[in-house]
Scaffold this motif. Structure first.
Motif, PDB file in Angstrom:
ATOM      1  N   ILE A  85      39.008  29.359  47.547  1.00  0.00           N
ATOM      2  CA  ILE A  85      39.007  30.638  46.833  1.00  0.00           C
ATOM      3  C   ILE A  85      39.559  30.381  45.443  1.00  0.00           C
ATOM      4  O   ILE A  85      40.665  29.869  45.289  1.00  0.00           O
ATOM      5  CB  ILE A  85      39.867  31.690  47.555  1.00  0.00           C
ATOM      6  CG1 ILE A  85      39.347  31.924  48.977  1.00  0.00           C
ATOM      7  CG2 ILE A  85      39.876  32.999  46.762  1.00  0.00           C
ATOM      8  CD1 ILE A  85      40.247  32.822  49.822  1.00  0.00           C
ATOM      9  N   ASP A  86      38.786  30.715  44.420  1.00  0.00           N
ATOM     10  CA  ASP A  86      39.222  30.523  43.034  1.00  0.00           C
ATOM     11  C   ASP A  86      40.024  31.718  42.538  1.00  0.00           C
ATOM     12  O   ASP A  86      41.041  31.549  41.877  1.00  0.00           O
ATOM     13  CB  ASP A  86      38.020  30.294  42.120  1.00  0.00           C
ATOM     14  CG  ASP A  86      37.287  29.005  42.470  1.00  0.00           C
ATOM     15  OD1 ASP A  86      37.958  27.980  42.654  1.00  0.00           O
ATOM     16  OD2 ASP A  86      36.055  29.041  42.567  1.00  0.00           O
ATOM     17  N   ASN A  87      39.537  32.904  42.836  1.00  0.00           N
ATOM     18  CA  ASN A  87      40.271  34.104  42.435  1.00  0.00           C
ATOM     19  C   ASN A  87      39.711  35.341  43.128  1.00  0.00           C
ATOM     20  O   ASN A  87      38.581  35.349  43.584  1.00  0.00           O
ATOM     21  CB  ASN A  87      40.262  34.293  40.913  1.00  0.00           C
ATOM     22  CG  ASN A  87      38.886  34.595  40.373  1.00  0.00           C
ATOM     23  OD1 ASN A  87      38.018  33.748  40.384  1.00  0.00           O
ATOM     24  ND2 ASN A  87      38.681  35.809  39.902  1.00  0.00           N
ATOM     25  N   LEU A  88      40.553  36.350  43.176  1.00  0.00           N
ATOM     26  CA  LEU A  88      40.147  37.668  43.660  1.00  0.00           C
ATOM     27  C   LEU A  88      39.647  38.430  42.443  1.00  0.00           C
ATOM     28  O   LEU A  88      40.336  38.519  41.429  1.00  0.00           O
ATOM     29  CB  LEU A  88      41.341  38.390  44.291  1.00  0.00           C
ATOM     30  CG  LEU A  88      41.092  39.805  44.798  1.00  0.00           C
ATOM     31  CD1 LEU A  88      40.085  39.807  45.942  1.00  0.00           C
ATOM     32  CD2 LEU A  88      42.396  40.437  45.241  1.00  0.00           C
ATOM     33  N   ASN A  89      38.436  38.960  42.516  1.00  0.00           N
ATOM     34  CA  ASN A  89      37.864  39.670  41.373  1.00  0.00           C
ATOM     35  C   ASN A  89      38.517  41.039  41.196  1.00  0.00           C
ATOM     36  O   ASN A  89      39.128  41.576  42.125  1.00  0.00           O
ATOM     37  CB  ASN A  89      36.345  39.787  41.541  1.00  0.00           C
ATOM     38  CG  ASN A  89      35.686  38.415  41.532  1.00  0.00           C
ATOM     39  OD1 ASN A  89      36.158  37.485  40.900  1.00  0.00           O
ATOM     40  ND2 ASN A  89      34.600  38.287  42.261  1.00  0.00           N
ATOM     41  N   GLU A  90      38.377  41.588  40.006  1.00  0.00           N
ATOM     42  CA  GLU A  90      39.046  42.847  39.652  1.00  0.00           C
ATOM     43  C   GLU A  90      38.670  44.013  40.548  1.00  0.00           C
ATOM     44  O   GLU A  90      39.475  44.918  40.749  1.00  0.00           O
ATOM     45  CB  GLU A  90      38.751  43.212  38.193  1.00  0.00           C
ATOM     46  CG  GLU A  90      39.462  42.309  37.211  1.00  0.00           C
ATOM     47  CD  GLU A  90      39.220  42.731  35.770  1.00  0.00           C
ATOM     48  OE1 GLU A  90      38.844  43.896  35.529  1.00  0.00           O
ATOM     49  OE2 GLU A  90      39.415  41.888  34.890  1.00  0.00           O
ATOM     50  N   ASP A  91      37.466  43.985  41.119  1.00  0.00           N
ATOM     51  CA  ASP A  91      37.056  45.099  41.971  1.00  0.00           C
ATOM     52  C   ASP A  91      37.811  45.130  43.301  1.00  0.00           C
ATOM     53  O   ASP A  91      37.777  46.122  44.021  1.00  0.00           O
ATOM     54  CB  ASP A  91      35.547  45.086  42.222  1.00  0.00           C
ATOM     55  CG  ASP A  91      35.059  43.841  42.960  1.00  0.00           C
ATOM     56  OD1 ASP A  91      35.875  43.087  43.515  1.00  0.00           O
ATOM     57  OD2 ASP A  91      33.837  43.631  42.984  1.00  0.00           O
ATOM     58  N   GLY A  92      38.499  44.020  43.651  1.00  0.00           N
ATOM     59  CA  GLY A  92      39.271  43.960  44.875  1.00  0.00           C
ATOM     60  C   GLY A  92      38.433  43.826  46.135  1.00  0.00           C
ATOM     61  O   GLY A  92      38.958  43.781  47.242  1.00  0.00           O
ATOM     62  N   ARG A  93      37.117  43.737  45.978  1.00  0.00           N
ATOM     63  CA  ARG A  93      36.220  43.634  47.135  1.00  0.00           C
ATOM     64  C   ARG A  93      35.448  42.323  47.164  1.00  0.00           C
ATOM     65  O   ARG A  93      34.801  42.012  48.151  1.00  0.00           O
ATOM     66  CB  ARG A  93      35.242  44.811  47.150  1.00  0.00           C
ATOM     67  CG  ARG A  93      35.904  46.160  47.325  1.00  0.00           C
ATOM     68  CD  ARG A  93      34.898  47.288  47.504  1.00  0.00           C
ATOM     69  NE  ARG A  93      33.746  47.201  46.647  1.00  0.00           N
ATOM     70  CZ  ARG A  93      33.614  47.800  45.454  1.00  0.00           C
ATOM     71  NH1 ARG A  93      34.588  48.550  44.979  1.00  0.00           N
ATOM     72  NH2 ARG A  93      32.512  47.662  44.752  1.00  0.00           N
ATOM     73  N   THR A  94      35.499  41.573  46.062  1.00  0.00           N
ATOM     74  CA  THR A  94      34.809  40.286  45.991  1.00  0.00           C
ATOM     75  C   THR A  94      35.767  39.219  45.477  1.00  0.00           C
ATOM     76  O   THR A  94      36.767  39.518  44.835  1.00  0.00           O
ATOM     77  CB  THR A  94      33.571  40.342  45.070  1.00  0.00           C
ATOM     78  OG1 THR A  94      33.986  40.679  43.746  1.00  0.00           O
ATOM     79  CG2 THR A  94      32.541  41.334  45.578  1.00  0.00           C
ATOM     80  N   ALA A  95      35.418  37.976  45.789  1.00  0.00           N
ATOM     81  CA  ALA A  95      36.208  36.833  45.318  1.00  0.00           C
ATOM     82  C   ALA A  95      35.245  35.758  44.839  1.00  0.00           C
ATOM     83  O   ALA A  95      34.111  35.667  45.313  1.00  0.00           O
ATOM     84  CB  ALA A  95      37.079  36.283  46.438  1.00  0.00           C
ATOM     85  N   THR A  96      35.713  34.943  43.909  1.00  0.00           N
ATOM     86  CA  THR A  96      34.948  33.793  43.455  1.00  0.00           C
ATOM     87  C   THR A  96      35.391  32.603  44.290  1.00  0.00           C
ATOM     88  O   THR A  96      36.581  32.336  44.419  1.00  0.00           O
ATOM     89  CB  THR A  96      35.194  33.524  41.961  1.00  0.00           C
ATOM     90  OG1 THR A  96      34.852  34.691  41.219  1.00  0.00           O
ATOM     91  CG2 THR A  96      34.352  32.348  41.473  1.00  0.00           C
TER      92      THR A  96
END
Length: 59
Positions: A27-38
């Motif tokens: 997991i690289d990061n949690l995206n701002e929407d809080g529902r997806t991750a990179t």
């Protein structure tokens, strides 16, 4: 998986195995929407993808 657990994994120094569709990923990061991750595959390929966090499974 939920956003809180992803944040814990990202801040951990441990190697925590996470799978997406049966494939081990970082997991690289949690995206701002809080529902997806990179995420990207473990190994030599570093192609990144945005995925729904509810499709990530901790092993």
């Amino acid at each position: 998986m939920d956003a809180k657990r992803i944040k814990q994994i990202l801040s951990s120094s441990s190697d925590i195995e996470v799978r997406y569709n049966g494939t081990s990923v970082w997991i690289d990061n949690l995206n701002e929407d809080g529902r997806t991750a990179t995420v990207h595959l473990r190994g030599p390929l570093e192609e990144r993808s945005d995925v729904a966090i509810d499709e990530l499974k901790e092993i």
